[in-house]
Design a protein around this motif. Structure first.
Motif, PDB file in Angstrom:
ATOM      1  N   SER A  61       0.835  -1.202   0.000  1.00  0.00           N
ATOM      2  CA  SER A  61       0.000   0.000   0.000  1.00  0.00           C
ATOM      3  C   SER A  61       0.874   1.258   0.000  1.00  0.00           C
ATOM      4  CB  SER A  61      -0.901   0.010   1.233  1.00  0.00           C
ATOM      5  OG  SER A  61      -0.219   0.540   2.348  1.00  0.00           O
ATOM      6  N   PRO A  62       0.314   2.417  -0.382  1.00  0.00           N
ATOM      7  CA  PRO A  62       1.077   3.665  -0.360  1.00  0.00           C
ATOM      8  C   PRO A  62       1.413   4.163   1.049  1.00  0.00           C
ATOM      9  CG  PRO A  62      -0.798   3.822  -1.864  1.00  0.00           C
ATOM     10  CD  PRO A  62      -0.991   2.578  -1.049  1.00  0.00           C
ATOM     11  N   ILE A  63       0.766   3.616   2.087  1.00  0.00           N
ATOM     12  CA  ILE A  63       1.005   4.069   3.461  1.00  0.00           C
ATOM     13  C   ILE A  63       2.301   3.444   3.968  1.00  0.00           C
ATOM     14  CG2 ILE A  63       0.090   4.204   5.810  1.00  0.00           C
ATOM     15  CD1 ILE A  63      -2.723   3.925   4.595  1.00  0.00           C
ATOM     16  N   LYS A  64       3.340   4.250   4.123  1.00  0.00           N
ATOM     17  CA  LYS A  64       4.666   3.736   4.466  1.00  0.00           C
ATOM     18  C   LYS A  64       5.211   4.270   5.792  1.00  0.00           C
ATOM     19  CE  LYS A  64       5.108   1.215   0.810  1.00  0.00           C
ATOM     20  NZ  LYS A  64       4.974  -0.248   0.955  1.00  0.00           N
ATOM     21  N   GLU A  65       4.594   5.290   6.340  1.00  0.00           N
ATOM     22  CA  GLU A  65       5.091   5.854   7.592  1.00  0.00           C
ATOM     23  C   GLU A  65       3.950   6.004   8.593  1.00  0.00           C
ATOM     24  OE1 GLU A  65       7.546   9.324   7.399  1.00  0.00           O
ATOM     25  OE2 GLU A  65       8.421   8.774   5.466  1.00  0.00           O
ATOM     26  N   ILE A  66       4.247   5.726   9.860  1.00  0.00           N
ATOM     27  CA  ILE A  66       3.292   5.905  10.957  1.00  0.00           C
ATOM     28  C   ILE A  66       3.902   6.899  11.946  1.00  0.00           C
ATOM     29  CG2 ILE A  66       1.895   4.776  12.713  1.00  0.00           C
ATOM     30  CD1 ILE A  66       1.375   3.690   9.911  1.00  0.00           C
ATOM     31  N   ASN A  67       3.183   7.955  12.244  1.00  0.00           N
ATOM     32  CA  ASN A  67       3.672   8.990  13.155  1.00  0.00           C
ATOM     33  C   ASN A  67       2.724   9.063  14.350  1.00  0.00           C
ATOM     34  OD1 ASN A  67       4.858  11.306  14.285  1.00  0.00           O
ATOM     35  ND2 ASN A  67       5.355  12.130  12.265  1.00  0.00           N
ATOM     36  N   VAL A  68       3.262   8.863  15.553  1.00  0.00           N
ATOM     37  CA  VAL A  68       2.447   8.757  16.771  1.00  0.00           C
ATOM     38  C   VAL A  68       2.510  10.050  17.575  1.00  0.00           C
ATOM     39  CG1 VAL A  68       2.090   7.468  18.917  1.00  0.00           C
ATOM     40  CG2 VAL A  68       2.889   6.276  16.854  1.00  0.00           C
ATOM     41  N   PHE A  69       1.332  10.535  18.024  1.00  0.00           N
ATOM     42  CA  PHE A  69       1.265  11.749  18.838  1.00  0.00           C
ATOM     43  C   PHE A  69       0.513  11.473  20.142  1.00  0.00           C
ATOM     44  CE2 PHE A  69       2.231  13.631  14.779  1.00  0.00           C
ATOM     45  CZ  PHE A  69       2.999  14.735  15.099  1.00  0.00           C
ATOM     46  N   ASP A  70       0.914  12.180  21.187  1.00  0.00           N
ATOM     47  CA  ASP A  70       0.223  12.133  22.471  1.00  0.00           C
ATOM     48  C   ASP A  70      -0.857  13.202  22.471  1.00  0.00           C
ATOM     49  OD1 ASP A  70      -0.684  12.046  25.046  1.00  0.00           O
ATOM     50  OD2 ASP A  70       1.185  12.720  25.981  1.00  0.00           O
ATOM     51  N   LEU A  71      -2.117  12.772  22.396  1.00  0.00           N
ATOM     52  CA  LEU A  71      -3.263  13.691  22.407  1.00  0.00           C
ATOM     53  C   LEU A  71      -4.255  13.244  23.481  1.00  0.00           C
ATOM     54  CD1 LEU A  71      -3.708  13.918  18.548  1.00  0.00           C
ATOM     55  CD2 LEU A  71      -2.836  15.734  20.020  1.00  0.00           C
ATOM     56  N   LYS A  72      -3.702  12.846  24.628  1.00  0.00           N
ATOM     57  CA  LYS A  72      -4.515  12.214  25.667  1.00  0.00           C
ATOM     58  C   LYS A  72      -5.693  13.078  26.101  1.00  0.00           C
ATOM     59  CE  LYS A  72      -5.367   8.917  28.626  1.00  0.00           C
ATOM     60  NZ  LYS A  72      -5.810   7.589  28.143  1.00  0.00           N
ATOM     61  N   GLN A  73      -5.482  14.387  26.252  1.00  0.00           N
ATOM     62  CA  GLN A  73      -6.555  15.252  26.722  1.00  0.00           C
ATOM     63  C   GLN A  73      -7.724  15.284  25.733  1.00  0.00           C
ATOM     64  OE1 GLN A  73      -6.988  17.190  29.650  1.00  0.00           O
ATOM     65  NE2 GLN A  73      -5.351  15.857  30.382  1.00  0.00           N
ATOM     66  N   SER A  74      -7.419  15.375  24.460  1.00  0.00           N
ATOM     67  CA  SER A  74      -8.466  15.356  23.435  1.00  0.00           C
ATOM     68  C   SER A  74      -9.091  13.973  23.326  1.00  0.00           C
ATOM     69  CB  SER A  74      -7.889  15.780  22.085  1.00  0.00           C
ATOM     70  OG  SER A  74      -8.871  15.687  21.070  1.00  0.00           O
ATOM     71  N   MET A  75      -8.267  12.938  23.341  1.00  0.00           N
ATOM     72  CA  MET A  75      -8.761  11.569  23.224  1.00  0.00           C
ATOM     73  C   MET A  75      -9.723  11.214  24.357  1.00  0.00           C
ATOM     74  SD  MET A  75      -7.671   9.759  20.563  1.00  0.00           S
ATOM     75  CE  MET A  75      -7.649   8.058  21.136  1.00  0.00           C
ATOM     76  N   SER A  76      -9.434  11.706  25.548  1.00  0.00           N
ATOM     77  CA  SER A  76     -10.287  11.405  26.699  1.00  0.00           C
ATOM     78  C   SER A  76     -11.667  12.034  26.560  1.00  0.00           C
ATOM     79  CB  SER A  76      -9.621  11.896  27.991  1.00  0.00           C
ATOM     80  OG  SER A  76      -8.435  11.179  28.239  1.00  0.00           O
ATOM     81  N   ASN A  77     -11.794  13.003  25.679  1.00  0.00           N
ATOM     82  CA  ASN A  77     -13.088  13.637  25.445  1.00  0.00           C
ATOM     83  C   ASN A  77     -13.695  13.184  24.127  1.00  0.00           C
ATOM     84  OD1 ASN A  77     -14.938  15.181  26.758  1.00  0.00           O
ATOM     85  ND2 ASN A  77     -13.952  17.139  26.406  1.00  0.00           N
ATOM     86  N   GLY A  78     -13.015  12.226  23.450  1.00  0.00           N
ATOM     87  CA  GLY A  78     -13.610  11.627  22.264  1.00  0.00           C
ATOM     88  C   GLY A  78     -13.136  12.163  20.939  1.00  0.00           C
ATOM     89  N   GLY A  79     -11.944  12.770  20.871  1.00  0.00           N
ATOM     90  CA  GLY A  79     -11.468  13.293  19.598  1.00  0.00           C
ATOM     91  C   GLY A  79      -9.990  13.026  19.380  1.00  0.00           C
ATOM     92  N   GLY A  80      -9.653  12.476  18.210  1.00  0.00           N
ATOM     93  CA  GLY A  80      -8.261  12.181  17.887  1.00  0.00           C
ATOM     94  C   GLY A  80      -7.681  13.155  16.884  1.00  0.00           C
ATOM     95  N   PRO A  81      -6.573  12.789  16.225  1.00  0.00           N
ATOM     96  CA  PRO A  81      -5.905  13.702  15.287  1.00  0.00           C
ATOM     97  C   PRO A  81      -6.817  14.226  14.182  1.00  0.00           C
ATOM     98  CG  PRO A  81      -4.508  11.813  15.755  1.00  0.00           C
ATOM     99  CD  PRO A  81      -5.834  11.525  16.396  1.00  0.00           C
ATOM    100  N   ALA A  82      -7.658  13.351  13.615  1.00  0.00           N
ATOM    101  CA  ALA A  82      -8.519  13.789  12.515  1.00  0.00           C
ATOM    102  C   ALA A  82      -9.623  14.721  12.991  1.00  0.00           C
ATOM    103  CB  ALA A  82      -9.119  12.581  11.809  1.00  0.00           C
ATOM    104  N   CYS A  83     -10.086  14.531  14.224  1.00  0.00           N
ATOM    105  CA  CYS A  83     -11.122  15.427  14.764  1.00  0.00           C
ATOM    106  C   CYS A  83     -10.615  16.857  14.893  1.00  0.00           C
ATOM    107  CB  CYS A  83     -11.580  14.941  16.142  1.00  0.00           C
ATOM    108  SG  CYS A  83     -12.685  13.524  16.102  1.00  0.00           S
ATOM    109  N   LEU A  84      -9.310  16.981  15.154  1.00  0.00           N
ATOM    110  CA  LEU A  84      -8.737  18.286  15.469  1.00  0.00           C
ATOM    111  C   LEU A  84      -8.448  19.138  14.243  1.00  0.00           C
ATOM    112  CD1 LEU A  84      -6.268  17.112  18.249  1.00  0.00           C
ATOM    113  CD2 LEU A  84      -8.090  18.791  18.572  1.00  0.00           C
ATOM    114  N   ARG A  85      -8.654  18.611  13.025  1.00  0.00           N
ATOM    115  CA  ARG A  85      -8.246  19.380  11.856  1.00  0.00           C
ATOM    116  C   ARG A  85      -9.326  19.463  10.775  1.00  0.00           C
ATOM    117  NH1 ARG A  85      -9.446  15.436   9.202  1.00  0.00           N
ATOM    118  NH2 ARG A  85      -8.096  13.906   8.170  1.00  0.00           N
ATOM    119  N   LEU A  86      -9.352  20.624  10.122  1.00  0.00           N
ATOM    120  CA  LEU A  86     -10.195  20.862   8.963  1.00  0.00           C
ATOM    121  C   LEU A  86      -9.286  20.937   7.748  1.00  0.00           C
ATOM    122  CD1 LEU A  86     -13.113  21.533   7.957  1.00  0.00           C
ATOM    123  CD2 LEU A  86     -12.460  23.944   8.145  1.00  0.00           C
TER     124      LEU A  86
END
Length: 449
Positions: A351-376
């Motif tokens: 597949s074209p997906i070759k890199e995985i980048n991990v972020f700590d977003l615990k405060q947002s995740m605990s309220n139900g939103g991850g990386p994609a929720c945070l961006r337009l």
């Protein structure tokens, strides 16, 4: 002409708290009444923005809203000074006070639906703020969201701003969380993919029974018309009612797409074969010649529950200069054995997906939103990028300024009872007033008018 995709992240507001307001969102309701850390939440979001900027992506900032929102409490019958209104609301309707204090506008995937100029009849970028009618605490956002978008994309030659759809269930609209665009290149004609939870006017059609379907077919169709999209290049697909009932409240919790890649769970759609057929047909009709990749994650390897717990699909799928793609995921993916094992196999596959980048977003995740929720996501030509409010684009100086601003104005702990503190309201207003000057937004808040 160079065309890029910019990501505009929501800056977490000073009243970030865990009030469990989002029925159907397992993380939101599961962390009700736990202490939050607004300062850490804002800084975690800024760290992600800066990291992606440093990797060469165009990153912007969308301002938070005024909270607690006193004008809404006044509309609902509370009278007196701001302090008196807070006291009354806390005594008489504490959950209402929590609702008008929510910092949920941080999840800008729900701010609006955006169509780039390559797809629209008039050759402008089109924005429609989401009405978010399914949840009261979010249904009060769209007016200020519209002001923020207009202050950010403020050139009528390049940007078209539509009013929100009627705020009724039949036109329930949750924005870009249920919208994806596919194209060989960002500047090429694309396929706009709308995912809905139910058809409001067809009462015989399938729909979830436990949790609400927040996006309707009718809302998605209206946005496609308003944006002047070519109907041959638009695809509508229904999210599976069963996964909504398991806690998949938006499509971006079970699928993500970019370029020529659609990455989704086996159980995401009511009719997967029809989704694949319709996307491939529209892809070909739009003149795209690249291979379209359908990457389907088997439920035998990663369950729906794994997806919800880890937010595997609530990730950012980004194009790299070498032609590959990078998946930006929350740390919870690394902590889930099934998900992490799958991701490591995925990047080693064809597949074209070759890199995985991990972020700590615990405060947002605990309220139900991850990386994609945070961006337009906003696709922009060079001219369009130059025409937007440049003070909202992330760089070293803005990153440092906003970190200092957060450090000065944000609390490091907040519980629901703190929302009645008039000092919190004053702190928030002072912070937002300064922010509008930093980002050159003008008077966008009610207290400034």
């Amino acid at each position: 002409m160079t065309t890029i995709e910019a990501n505009f992240d929501g800056l977490v507001g000073p009243t970030h708290n865990y009030s469990g307001l989002s029925f159907g969102n397992i993380a939101s309701t599961g962390n009700t009444s736990k202490p939050s850390n607004p300062k850490a939440a804002a800084k975690q979001g800024l760290e992600k923005m800066k990291a992606l900027t440093d990797l060469g992506f165009v990153q912007g900032v969308l301002a938070p809203h005024e909270r607690p929102h006193i004008p809404t409490l006044r509309k609902l019958g509370f009278i007196g000074s701001d302090q008196e209104i807070l006291t009354q609301a806390f005594k008489q309707a504490p959950k209402l006070l929590s609702a008008v204090s929510s910092a949920s506008c941080m999840w800008t995937a729900n701010a609006a639906t955006v169509s780039p100029s390559a797809d629209t009849k008039d050759g402008r970028v089109h924005f429609t703020p989401a009405n978010l009618v399914n949840k009261f605490h979010r249904s009060i956002e769209h007016e200020v969201t519209g002001r923020i978008l207009k202050a950010t994309f403020n050139d009528k030659t390049h940007f078209a701003h539509h009013p929100t759809l009627p705020s009724v269930e039949h036109f329930g609209d949750e924005g870009a969380a249920n919208h994806t665009r596919f194209a060989s290149g960002y500047g090429e004609k694309g396929v706009e993919f709308f995912v809905y939870g139910m058809s409001a006017f067809n009462t015989q059609s399938p729909r979830p029974t436990q949790f609400p379907a927040r996006q309707t077919l009718e809302a998605s169709q209206a946005i496609a018309r308003n944006h002047g999209l070519n109907e041959r290049h638009v695809v509508f697909a229904q999210q599976h009612p069963n996964v909504i009932d398991k806690g998949v409240f938006h499509n971006d919790v079970i699928a993500v797409g970019n370029g020529n890649v659609h990455f989704y769970h086996q159980d995401a759609f009511l009719d997967t074969n029809a989704m694949q057929h319709d996307l491939q047909k529209a892809w070909n009709d739009a003149g795209n010649t690249d291979t379209f990749h359908f990457i389907e994650v088997p439920s035998a390897e990663v369950s729906v529950q794994d997806c919800i717990q880890s937010y595997l699909f609530n990730s950012q799928l980004l194009s790299l200069e070498n032609g590959h793609m990078m998946l930006v995921v929350p740390r919870e993916c690394q902590e889930n054995p099934n998900v992490w094992s799958y991701l490591n196999r995925l990047k080693d596959a064809s597949s074209p997906i070759k890199e995985i980048n991990v972020f700590d977003l615990k405060q947002s995740m605990s309220n139900g939103g991850g990386p994609a929720c945070l961006r337009l996501r906003v696709v922009l030509t060079n001219e369009e990028k130059a025409a937007l409010n440049q003070h909202t684009l992330m760089n070293d100086q803005l990153f440092n300024t906003l970190n200092q601003w957060v450090e000065q104005h944000y609390r490091d702990q907040l519980v629901e009872s703190d929302l009645a503190d008039p000092q919190l309201l004053q702190e928030s207003r002072q912070a937002l007033d300064e922010l509008t000057q930093i980002l050159k937004l003008g008077s966008i808040y009610d207290f400034q008018r």
